[in-house]
Scaffold this motif. Structure first.
Motif, PDB file in Angstrom:
ATOM      1  N   GLY A   1      -7.138  48.664  34.657  1.00  0.00           N
ATOM      2  CA  GLY A   1      -7.588  49.964  35.137  1.00  0.00           C
ATOM      3  C   GLY A   1      -7.136  51.200  34.624  1.00  0.00           C
ATOM      4  N   CYS A   2      -6.172  51.032  33.388  1.00  0.00           N
ATOM      5  CA  CYS A   2      -6.007  52.398  32.666  1.00  0.00           C
ATOM      6  C   CYS A   2      -6.928  53.386  32.425  1.00  0.00           C
ATOM      7  CB  CYS A   2      -5.170  52.223  31.517  1.00  0.00           C
ATOM      8  SG  CYS A   2      -3.735  51.162  31.887  1.00  0.00           S
ATOM      9  N   ILE A   3      -6.655  54.639  32.377  1.00  0.00           N
ATOM     10  CA  ILE A   3      -7.680  55.737  32.137  1.00  0.00           C
ATOM     11  C   ILE A   3      -8.374  55.377  30.997  1.00  0.00           C
ATOM     12  CG2 ILE A   3      -8.091  58.038  31.630  1.00  0.00           C
ATOM     13  CD1 ILE A   3      -5.935  58.862  33.714  1.00  0.00           C
ATOM     14  N   GLU A   4      -7.488  54.971  29.784  1.00  0.00           N
ATOM     15  CA  GLU A   4      -7.691  54.710  28.492  1.00  0.00           C
ATOM     16  C   GLU A   4      -8.967  53.394  28.394  1.00  0.00           C
ATOM     17  OE1 GLU A   4      -5.839  52.235  24.865  1.00  0.00           O
ATOM     18  OE2 GLU A   4      -4.891  54.235  25.172  1.00  0.00           O
ATOM     19  N   ALA A   5      -8.929  52.670  29.526  1.00  0.00           N
ATOM     20  CA  ALA A   5      -9.788  51.411  29.516  1.00  0.00           C
ATOM     21  C   ALA A   5     -11.053  52.037  29.698  1.00  0.00           C
ATOM     22  CB  ALA A   5      -9.338  50.447  30.413  1.00  0.00           C
ATOM     23  N   TYR A   6     -11.394  53.283  30.199  1.00  0.00           N
ATOM     24  CA  TYR A   6     -12.769  53.790  30.352  1.00  0.00           C
ATOM     25  C   TYR A   6     -13.150  54.764  29.554  1.00  0.00           C
ATOM     26  CZ  TYR A   6     -12.302  51.162  34.832  1.00  0.00           C
ATOM     27  OH  TYR A   6     -12.146  49.996  35.704  1.00  0.00           O
ATOM     28  N   ALA A   7     -12.233  55.706  28.959  1.00  0.00           N
ATOM     29  CA  ALA A   7     -12.428  56.778  28.278  1.00  0.00           C
ATOM     30  C   ALA A   7     -12.339  57.041  26.629  1.00  0.00           C
ATOM     31  CB  ALA A   7     -11.732  58.092  28.974  1.00  0.00           C
ATOM     32  N   SER A   8     -11.595  55.870  26.366  1.00  0.00           N
ATOM     33  CA  SER A   8     -11.211  55.861  24.830  1.00  0.00           C
ATOM     34  C   SER A   8     -12.380  55.371  24.132  1.00  0.00           C
ATOM     35  CB  SER A   8     -10.084  54.936  24.580  1.00  0.00           C
ATOM     36  OG  SER A   8     -10.328  53.488  25.098  1.00  0.00           O
ATOM     37  N   ASP A   9     -12.533  55.598  22.520  1.00  0.00           N
ATOM     38  CA  ASP A   9     -13.601  55.006  21.935  1.00  0.00           C
ATOM     39  C   ASP A   9     -13.982  53.493  22.108  1.00  0.00           C
ATOM     40  OD1 ASP A   9     -13.747  57.288  20.803  1.00  0.00           O
ATOM     41  OD2 ASP A   9     -12.970  57.108  18.757  1.00  0.00           O
ATOM     42  N   TYR A  10     -12.713  52.820  21.940  1.00  0.00           N
ATOM     43  CA  TYR A  10     -12.915  51.164  22.241  1.00  0.00           C
ATOM     44  C   TYR A  10     -13.555  50.873  23.495  1.00  0.00           C
ATOM     45  CZ  TYR A  10      -8.476  50.423  24.813  1.00  0.00           C
ATOM     46  OH  TYR A  10      -7.516  50.381  25.829  1.00  0.00           O
ATOM     47  N   ALA A  11     -12.986  51.518  24.693  1.00  0.00           N
ATOM     48  CA  ALA A  11     -13.689  51.363  25.927  1.00  0.00           C
ATOM     49  C   ALA A  11     -15.194  51.827  26.208  1.00  0.00           C
ATOM     50  CB  ALA A  11     -12.531  52.220  27.056  1.00  0.00           C
ATOM     51  N   LEU A  12     -15.318  52.840  25.726  1.00  0.00           N
ATOM     52  CA  LEU A  12     -17.038  53.281  25.461  1.00  0.00           C
ATOM     53  C   LEU A  12     -17.798  52.335  25.074  1.00  0.00           C
ATOM     54  CD1 LEU A  12     -16.139  57.075  24.815  1.00  0.00           C
ATOM     55  CD2 LEU A  12     -17.250  55.996  26.890  1.00  0.00           C
ATOM     56  N   TYR A  13     -17.279  51.978  23.387  1.00  0.00           N
ATOM     57  CA  TYR A  13     -18.222  51.002  22.774  1.00  0.00           C
ATOM     58  C   TYR A  13     -18.277  49.929  23.473  1.00  0.00           C
ATOM     59  CZ  TYR A  13     -20.635  50.287  18.434  1.00  0.00           C
ATOM     60  OH  TYR A  13     -21.655  49.944  17.407  1.00  0.00           O
ATOM     61  N   ARG A  14     -17.258  49.316  24.010  1.00  0.00           N
ATOM     62  CA  ARG A  14     -17.053  48.115  24.699  1.00  0.00           C
ATOM     63  C   ARG A  14     -18.213  47.775  25.887  1.00  0.00           C
ATOM     64  NH1 ARG A  14     -11.386  46.530  27.274  1.00  0.00           N
ATOM     65  NH2 ARG A  14     -12.082  48.348  28.416  1.00  0.00           N
ATOM     66  N   ALA A  15     -18.098  48.926  26.572  1.00  0.00           N
ATOM     67  CA  ALA A  15     -19.067  49.090  27.785  1.00  0.00           C
ATOM     68  C   ALA A  15     -20.576  49.101  27.117  1.00  0.00           C
ATOM     69  CB  ALA A  15     -18.381  50.298  28.602  1.00  0.00           C
ATOM     70  N   ALA A  16     -20.816  49.946  26.049  1.00  0.00           N
ATOM     71  CA  ALA A  16     -22.032  50.017  25.978  1.00  0.00           C
ATOM     72  C   ALA A  16     -22.849  48.776  25.024  1.00  0.00           C
ATOM     73  CB  ALA A  16     -22.225  51.313  24.716  1.00  0.00           C
ATOM     74  N   ALA A  17     -21.681  47.990  24.311  1.00  0.00           N
ATOM     75  CA  ALA A  17     -22.156  46.926  23.645  1.00  0.00           C
ATOM     76  C   ALA A  17     -22.978  45.837  24.422  1.00  0.00           C
ATOM     77  CB  ALA A  17     -20.998  46.257  23.062  1.00  0.00           C
TER      78      ALA A  17
END
Length: 408
Positions: A262-278
Motif C-alpha cells: 500500500g505504499c505510494i511507491e507501489a503505485y507511482a514508481s517506475d516498477y509499479a507503473l510497468y507492473r500494473a501495465a504488464a
C-alpha cells in the motif's frame, strides 16, 4: 593559541569567501565584500592568505575599463586543483563514480554495471574499495588532496552513523559503510540520501531562492523526498525522515519493494507503473520489476496519446501522489513542492488526478499558498549535489590542512 577576540569571525568569513567563489565563479575582491558584508580590508587579508595556501588563484588583470577611468578589477577564483572529492551514486545493478574539483565542477564520470543485488555487505564494501581506488589512481593526479568521499544512496541511510539501513539496490540491511571506507582511504566519508543531494542542487537555483521551506519529490524507479525547513534538510532521529514513497496510500494494497503493501511507491514508481501495465497491455518482454528508460518512455507515451488502460494506471499513480502531497502540505506547509526525477516524464499524465486528490483531501486554508511544480530531469543532479554537500562539509578540513602545510 587563541585568536584575539576581534578575529573570532575570521574562520567564518574565510569560509564565506570560499563558498561565494564556488557559487559565483571569479569575483573581484570588492564585490566579495559586498556579497558577504565583509570589509574590503578583511577580504584583502583573507584572499592574500588563500593565495599563499594555494586555495585560490588570481586572474590576469583585464585591459582598461570601458570608460577609461581607474584600474580594471582583478578577479580571484578558487583553485580547482586545491582539493577534490569522489562521489558514488548507487543504483540498482549500477554505480556511477564522479570526481569533483574544489570549484565544484565535475572533472570525470564513469558508470559500471554491477550486480548489486547479488552482493553481500562485505562484497559490496570490497567492490567500492576497488572502484574508488582505481579512480583515485587514474584521475586524481594534480590535485593537492582528496578531501572526502560521498556515497549517495536511494533508500534509508543514517548519515550520523554511516549506515545504509535499507536500499532497493541491495539485498542486505543495516550495513555500516562509512567507517570502513574512511579507514581504507584515510579521508572523510559522507553517506547521503540521493533525494537530499538533488534538493541541494535545486535549492541553490535562483528560481527557488524564496523557498526556504522546500519539499523535493523524486520520481523514478522508487520515490524519494527531501524536506528543507528554513533551508536545512530534515533528517529525523536516524536519517529516515521524509520517506514519502513508503507512506501509505492504500492499506493492504499493492506490494512495495520494501516488502510492505500500500505504499505510494507501489503505485507511482517506475516498477509499479510497468507492473500494473504488464498484465493489461502488450508490452516489450522484460523483467517488469526493472523496466528500462526506453520502456518507461513507451508506456508514458501510451498514456499521453489516449490509451485508456495506460491513462487509468497513470491516474491512479496521480491520486497516490496527491494523497501523499496533501499530507505533506498539512504537516509542513512548504513554500513549494517540487517534483522531479526521471519519472517526471509521466507527470503530465498524472497531474490532473493528483490535483483532484489534493483538493479532495484539504480545505483551502491548509493548501494555502503552497505551489506545486515539476522540474525537468534533463541531467542527473544526484552527484552534483553530492559534490557540493561534500565540499562544503570538508572546507574547514581543507583550510586547516593547507594552513598546516604552509607553516611546515
Amino acid at each position: 593559541m587563541a585568536l584575539p577576540s576581534g578575529d573570532s569571525s575570521r574562520p567564518d568569513n574565510t569560509l564565506a569567501v570560499i563558498h561565494t567563489l564556488r557559487e559565483h565563479g571569479p569575483v573581484a575582491r570588492i564585490d566579495l565584500g559586498a556579497l558577504n558584508g565583509i570589509s574590503a580590508a578583511t577580504v584583502t587579508s583573507i584572499s592574500a592568505e588563500l593565495l599563499q595556501q594555494g586555495l585560490i588563484t588570481q586572474q590576469p588583470p583585464k585591459t582598461g575599463r570601458p570608460n577609461g577611468r581607474g584600474r580594471p578589477k582583478t578577479l580571484i577564483q578558487l583553485n580547482p586543483q586545491a582539493a577534490c572529492v569522489v562521489c558514488i551514486k548507487l543504483s540498482i545493478n549500477e554505480i556511477q563514480l564522479v570526481v569533483g574539483d574544489f570549484a565544484g565542477r565535475v572533472r570525470h564520470s564513469e558508470h559500471h554495471a554491477v550486480s548489486t543485488l547479488a552482493l553481500s555487505a562485505d562484497d559490496f564494501a570490497m567492490m567500492l574499495e576497488a572502484k574508488i581506488s582505481a579512480v583515485c589512481t587514474q584521475q586524481l593526479d594534480g590535485f593537492q588532496r582528496l578531501a572526502a568521499i560521498c556515497l549517495a544512496v536511494q533508500g534509508v541511510v543514517s548519515s550520523q552513523s554511516g549506515t545504509i539501513v535499507w536500499s532497493p539496490a541491495l539485498s542486505f540491511r543495516n550495513a555500516p559503510i562509512s567507517t570502513r571506507l574512511a579507514d581504507h582511504f584515510h579521508c572523510s566519508v559522507l553517506l547521503e540520501n540521493d533525494a537530499n543531494c538533488i534538493a541541494n542542487v535545486l535549492a541553490a537555483r535562483s528560481a527557488y531562492a524564496d523557498c526556504a521551506n522546500l519539499v523535493v519529490i523524486m520520481l523514478g524507479y522508487g520515490i524519494g523526498m527531501s524536506v528543507l525547513i528554513n533551508g536545512v534538510p530534515f533528517l529525523g532521529a536516524n536519517g529516515s525522515a521524509a520517506e514519502f514513497g513508503h507512506s501509505k496510500y492504500q492499506p493492504d494494497g499493492a506490494l512495495c519493494a520494501c516488502g510492505r503493501r500500500g505504499c505510494i511507491e507501489a503505485y507511482a514508481s517506475d516498477y509499479a507503473l510497468y507492473r500494473a501495465a504488464a498484465g493489461q497491455l502488450e508490452l516489450t518482454a522484460t523483467d517488469s520489476a526493472h523496466p528500462s528508460e526506453q520502456q518507461m518512455q513507451a508506456l508514458t507515451q501510451l498514456a499521453l496519446t489516449g490509451d485508456p488502460v495506460a491513462q487509468r494506471i497513470y491516474a491512479e499513480a496521480g491520486r497516490a501522489l496527491g494523497v501523499g502531497i496533501a499530507n505533506v502540505m498539512a504537516l509542513f506547509n512548504p513554500d513549494l513542492v517540487l517534483i522531479t526525477g526521471s519519472g517526471v516524464r509521466g507527470f503530465e499524465a498524472m497531474q490532473t488526478a493528483m490535483h483532484a486528490a489534493i483538493d479532495d483531501a484539504l480545505v483551502a486554508e491548509l493548501k494555502g499558498t503552497t505551489r506545486i511544480e515539476s522540474c525537468a530531469w534533463d541531467r542527473d543532479m544526484t552527484c552534483m549535489g553530492g559534490i557540493a554537500m561534500t565540499l562544503q562539509a570538508t572546507d574547514t578540513e581543507t583550510l586547516l590542512e593547507s594552513q598546516t602545510a604552509r607553516k611546515a
